[in-house]
Design a protein around this motif. Structure first.
Motif, PDB file in Angstrom:
ATOM      1  N   MET A  55       4.777  -6.444  -0.460  1.00  0.00           N
ATOM      2  CA  MET A  55       4.917  -7.159   0.930  1.00  0.00           C
ATOM      3  C   MET A  55       3.502  -7.645   1.261  1.00  0.00           C
ATOM      4  O   MET A  55       3.304  -9.028   2.044  1.00  0.00           O
ATOM      5  CB  MET A  55       5.052  -6.097   2.043  1.00  0.00           C
ATOM      6  CG  MET A  55       5.387  -6.498   3.433  1.00  0.00           C
ATOM      7  SD  MET A  55       6.566  -7.956   3.649  1.00  0.00           S
ATOM      8  CE  MET A  55       8.073  -7.027   3.461  1.00  0.00           C
ATOM      9  N   GLU A  56       2.476  -7.082   0.846  1.00  0.00           N
ATOM     10  CA  GLU A  56       0.982  -7.788   0.875  1.00  0.00           C
ATOM     11  C   GLU A  56       0.804  -9.084   0.456  1.00  0.00           C
ATOM     12  O   GLU A  56       0.445  -9.959   0.802  1.00  0.00           O
ATOM     13  CB  GLU A  56      -0.147  -6.726   0.500  1.00  0.00           C
ATOM     14  CG  GLU A  56      -0.381  -5.666   1.388  1.00  0.00           C
ATOM     15  CD  GLU A  56      -1.287  -4.525   0.582  1.00  0.00           C
ATOM     16  OE1 GLU A  56      -1.860  -5.065  -0.352  1.00  0.00           O
ATOM     17  OE2 GLU A  56      -1.218  -3.337   1.147  1.00  0.00           O
ATOM     18  N   MET A  57       1.682  -9.281  -1.038  1.00  0.00           N
ATOM     19  CA  MET A  57       1.387 -10.426  -1.633  1.00  0.00           C
ATOM     20  C   MET A  57       2.262 -11.413  -0.842  1.00  0.00           C
ATOM     21  O   MET A  57       1.886 -12.718  -0.707  1.00  0.00           O
ATOM     22  CB  MET A  57       2.209 -10.387  -3.113  1.00  0.00           C
ATOM     23  CG  MET A  57       2.166 -11.465  -3.861  1.00  0.00           C
ATOM     24  SD  MET A  57       3.164 -11.367  -5.471  1.00  0.00           S
ATOM     25  CE  MET A  57       4.610 -11.412  -4.694  1.00  0.00           C
ATOM     26  N   VAL A  58       3.378 -11.280  -0.159  1.00  0.00           N
ATOM     27  CA  VAL A  58       4.147 -12.276   0.532  1.00  0.00           C
ATOM     28  C   VAL A  58       3.306 -12.595   1.708  1.00  0.00           C
ATOM     29  O   VAL A  58       3.400 -13.763   1.922  1.00  0.00           O
ATOM     30  CB  VAL A  58       5.516 -11.718   1.095  1.00  0.00           C
ATOM     31  CG1 VAL A  58       6.125 -12.662   1.844  1.00  0.00           C
ATOM     32  CG2 VAL A  58       6.336 -11.231  -0.292  1.00  0.00           C
ATOM     33  N   ILE A  59       3.014 -11.601   2.388  1.00  0.00           N
ATOM     34  CA  ILE A  59       1.957 -11.978   3.552  1.00  0.00           C
ATOM     35  C   ILE A  59       0.843 -12.987   3.466  1.00  0.00           C
ATOM     36  O   ILE A  59       0.470 -14.030   4.152  1.00  0.00           O
ATOM     37  CB  ILE A  59       1.701 -10.955   4.126  1.00  0.00           C
ATOM     38  CG1 ILE A  59       2.906 -10.286   4.765  1.00  0.00           C
ATOM     39  CG2 ILE A  59       0.587 -11.298   5.552  1.00  0.00           C
ATOM     40  CD1 ILE A  59       2.603  -8.663   5.561  1.00  0.00           C
ATOM     41  N   ALA A  60      -0.018 -12.519   2.200  1.00  0.00           N
ATOM     42  CA  ALA A  60      -1.200 -13.270   1.789  1.00  0.00           C
ATOM     43  C   ALA A  60      -0.565 -14.666   1.332  1.00  0.00           C
ATOM     44  O   ALA A  60      -1.540 -15.667   1.731  1.00  0.00           O
ATOM     45  CB  ALA A  60      -1.650 -12.524   0.634  1.00  0.00           C
ATOM     46  N   ALA A  61       0.529 -14.825   0.740  1.00  0.00           N
ATOM     47  CA  ALA A  61       0.920 -15.961   0.221  1.00  0.00           C
ATOM     48  C   ALA A  61       1.013 -17.018   1.542  1.00  0.00           C
ATOM     49  O   ALA A  61       0.626 -18.180   1.259  1.00  0.00           O
ATOM     50  CB  ALA A  61       2.079 -15.989  -0.701  1.00  0.00           C
ATOM     51  N   GLU A  62       1.823 -16.536   2.320  1.00  0.00           N
ATOM     52  CA  GLU A  62       2.110 -17.332   3.496  1.00  0.00           C
ATOM     53  C   GLU A  62       0.706 -17.807   4.171  1.00  0.00           C
ATOM     54  O   GLU A  62       0.506 -18.666   4.547  1.00  0.00           O
ATOM     55  CB  GLU A  62       2.963 -16.606   4.449  1.00  0.00           C
ATOM     56  CG  GLU A  62       4.495 -16.415   3.794  1.00  0.00           C
ATOM     57  CD  GLU A  62       5.414 -15.818   4.648  1.00  0.00           C
ATOM     58  OE1 GLU A  62       6.455 -15.891   4.333  1.00  0.00           O
ATOM     59  OE2 GLU A  62       4.965 -14.861   5.736  1.00  0.00           O
ATOM     60  N   GLU A  63      -0.088 -16.719   4.310  1.00  0.00           N
ATOM     61  CA  GLU A  63      -1.351 -17.039   5.051  1.00  0.00           C
ATOM     62  C   GLU A  63      -2.374 -18.018   4.376  1.00  0.00           C
ATOM     63  O   GLU A  63      -2.918 -18.901   4.668  1.00  0.00           O
ATOM     64  CB  GLU A  63      -2.182 -15.717   5.508  1.00  0.00           C
ATOM     65  CG  GLU A  63      -1.518 -15.085   6.558  1.00  0.00           C
ATOM     66  CD  GLU A  63      -2.229 -13.733   6.911  1.00  0.00           C
ATOM     67  OE1 GLU A  63      -3.009 -13.156   6.032  1.00  0.00           O
ATOM     68  OE2 GLU A  63      -1.805 -12.889   7.669  1.00  0.00           O
ATOM     69  N   GLU A  64      -2.492 -17.622   3.002  1.00  0.00           N
ATOM     70  CA  GLU A  64      -3.459 -18.297   2.220  1.00  0.00           C
ATOM     71  C   GLU A  64      -3.041 -19.708   1.897  1.00  0.00           C
ATOM     72  O   GLU A  64      -3.756 -20.812   1.822  1.00  0.00           O
ATOM     73  CB  GLU A  64      -3.503 -17.393   0.910  1.00  0.00           C
ATOM     74  CG  GLU A  64      -4.383 -17.997  -0.282  1.00  0.00           C
ATOM     75  CD  GLU A  64      -5.928 -17.718  -0.040  1.00  0.00           C
ATOM     76  OE1 GLU A  64      -6.850 -18.060  -0.605  1.00  0.00           O
ATOM     77  OE2 GLU A  64      -6.081 -16.708   0.673  1.00  0.00           O
ATOM     78  N   PHE A  65      -1.919 -20.145   1.578  1.00  0.00           N
ATOM     79  CA  PHE A  65      -1.410 -21.340   1.112  1.00  0.00           C
ATOM     80  C   PHE A  65      -0.675 -22.075   2.087  1.00  0.00           C
ATOM     81  O   PHE A  65       0.249 -23.110   2.035  1.00  0.00           O
ATOM     82  CB  PHE A  65      -0.634 -21.225  -0.149  1.00  0.00           C
ATOM     83  CG  PHE A  65      -1.395 -20.452  -1.226  1.00  0.00           C
ATOM     84  CD1 PHE A  65      -2.464 -21.036  -1.851  1.00  0.00           C
ATOM     85  CD2 PHE A  65      -1.103 -19.310  -1.714  1.00  0.00           C
ATOM     86  CE1 PHE A  65      -3.263 -20.572  -2.718  1.00  0.00           C
ATOM     87  CE2 PHE A  65      -1.574 -18.521  -2.699  1.00  0.00           C
ATOM     88  CZ  PHE A  65      -2.859 -19.272  -3.139  1.00  0.00           C
ATOM     89  N   GLY A  66      -0.361 -21.420   3.497  1.00  0.00           N
ATOM     90  CA  GLY A  66       0.313 -22.185   4.597  1.00  0.00           C
ATOM     91  C   GLY A  66       1.962 -22.314   4.185  1.00  0.00           C
ATOM     92  O   GLY A  66       2.322 -23.526   4.514  1.00  0.00           O
ATOM     93  N   ILE A  67       2.507 -21.511   3.257  1.00  0.00           N
ATOM     94  CA  ILE A  67       3.914 -21.584   2.919  1.00  0.00           C
ATOM     95  C   ILE A  67       4.666 -20.661   3.961  1.00  0.00           C
ATOM     96  O   ILE A  67       4.223 -19.380   4.289  1.00  0.00           O
ATOM     97  CB  ILE A  67       3.972 -21.432   1.397  1.00  0.00           C
ATOM     98  CG1 ILE A  67       3.650 -20.430   1.047  1.00  0.00           C
ATOM     99  CG2 ILE A  67       3.286 -22.888   0.868  1.00  0.00           C
ATOM    100  CD1 ILE A  67       4.124 -20.022  -0.448  1.00  0.00           C
ATOM    101  N   VAL A  68       5.843 -20.921   3.760  1.00  0.00           N
ATOM    102  CA  VAL A  68       6.915 -19.628   4.453  1.00  0.00           C
ATOM    103  C   VAL A  68       7.656 -19.371   3.243  1.00  0.00           C
ATOM    104  O   VAL A  68       8.390 -20.320   2.815  1.00  0.00           O
ATOM    105  CB  VAL A  68       7.628 -20.395   5.668  1.00  0.00           C
ATOM    106  CG1 VAL A  68       8.435 -19.344   6.102  1.00  0.00           C
ATOM    107  CG2 VAL A  68       6.566 -20.585   6.767  1.00  0.00           C
ATOM    108  N   LEU A  69       7.768 -18.235   2.742  1.00  0.00           N
ATOM    109  CA  LEU A  69       8.612 -17.783   1.647  1.00  0.00           C
ATOM    110  C   LEU A  69       9.778 -17.478   2.074  1.00  0.00           C
ATOM    111  O   LEU A  69      10.089 -17.071   3.216  1.00  0.00           O
ATOM    112  CB  LEU A  69       8.001 -16.484   0.739  1.00  0.00           C
ATOM    113  CG  LEU A  69       6.525 -16.778  -0.173  1.00  0.00           C
ATOM    114  CD1 LEU A  69       5.922 -15.699  -0.559  1.00  0.00           C
ATOM    115  CD2 LEU A  69       7.095 -17.820  -1.169  1.00  0.00           C
TER     116      LEU A  69
END
Length: 93
Positions: A55-69
């Motif tokens: 879950m941390e990885m998903v949240i970090a990915a969305e914040e860091e790269f401006g994407i919506v998984l």
């Protein structure tokens, strides 16, 4: 083993994973493994990641790269592979 054989073995061990995923794992989430040791068949549990880490990885990915998984990214489990996560990254890009 000849140089050609070594290159073939290396390419088999290093299939393409999204750079963003590798960066999250080795940088942000501080997974203790070299990037060239990660493959689509690597499971999150083999990296000592649990559901909270995912879950941390998903949240970090969305914040860091401006994407919506996509929603299925939230279905990742410790037994899931990096290849399955890579598919979620591809759909978000």
């Amino acid at each position: 083993m000849s140089q050609m054989d070594e290159a073939s073995v290396r390419s088999l061990r290093r299939p393409e994973l999204p750079e963003e995923l590798v960066a999250l794992l080795t940088g942000h989430l501080d997974v203790k493994v070299e990037a060239d040791q990660l493959s689509p068949a690597t499971t999150f549990e083999s990296l000592d990641m649990d559901s909270l880490s995912l879950m941390e990885m998903v949240i970090a990915a969305e914040e860091e790269f401006g994407i919506v998984l996509p929603e299925n990214a939230l279905d990742l489990r410790p037994a899931s592979t990096l290849g399955e996560a890579a598919q979620a990254f591809e759909r978000a890009s």
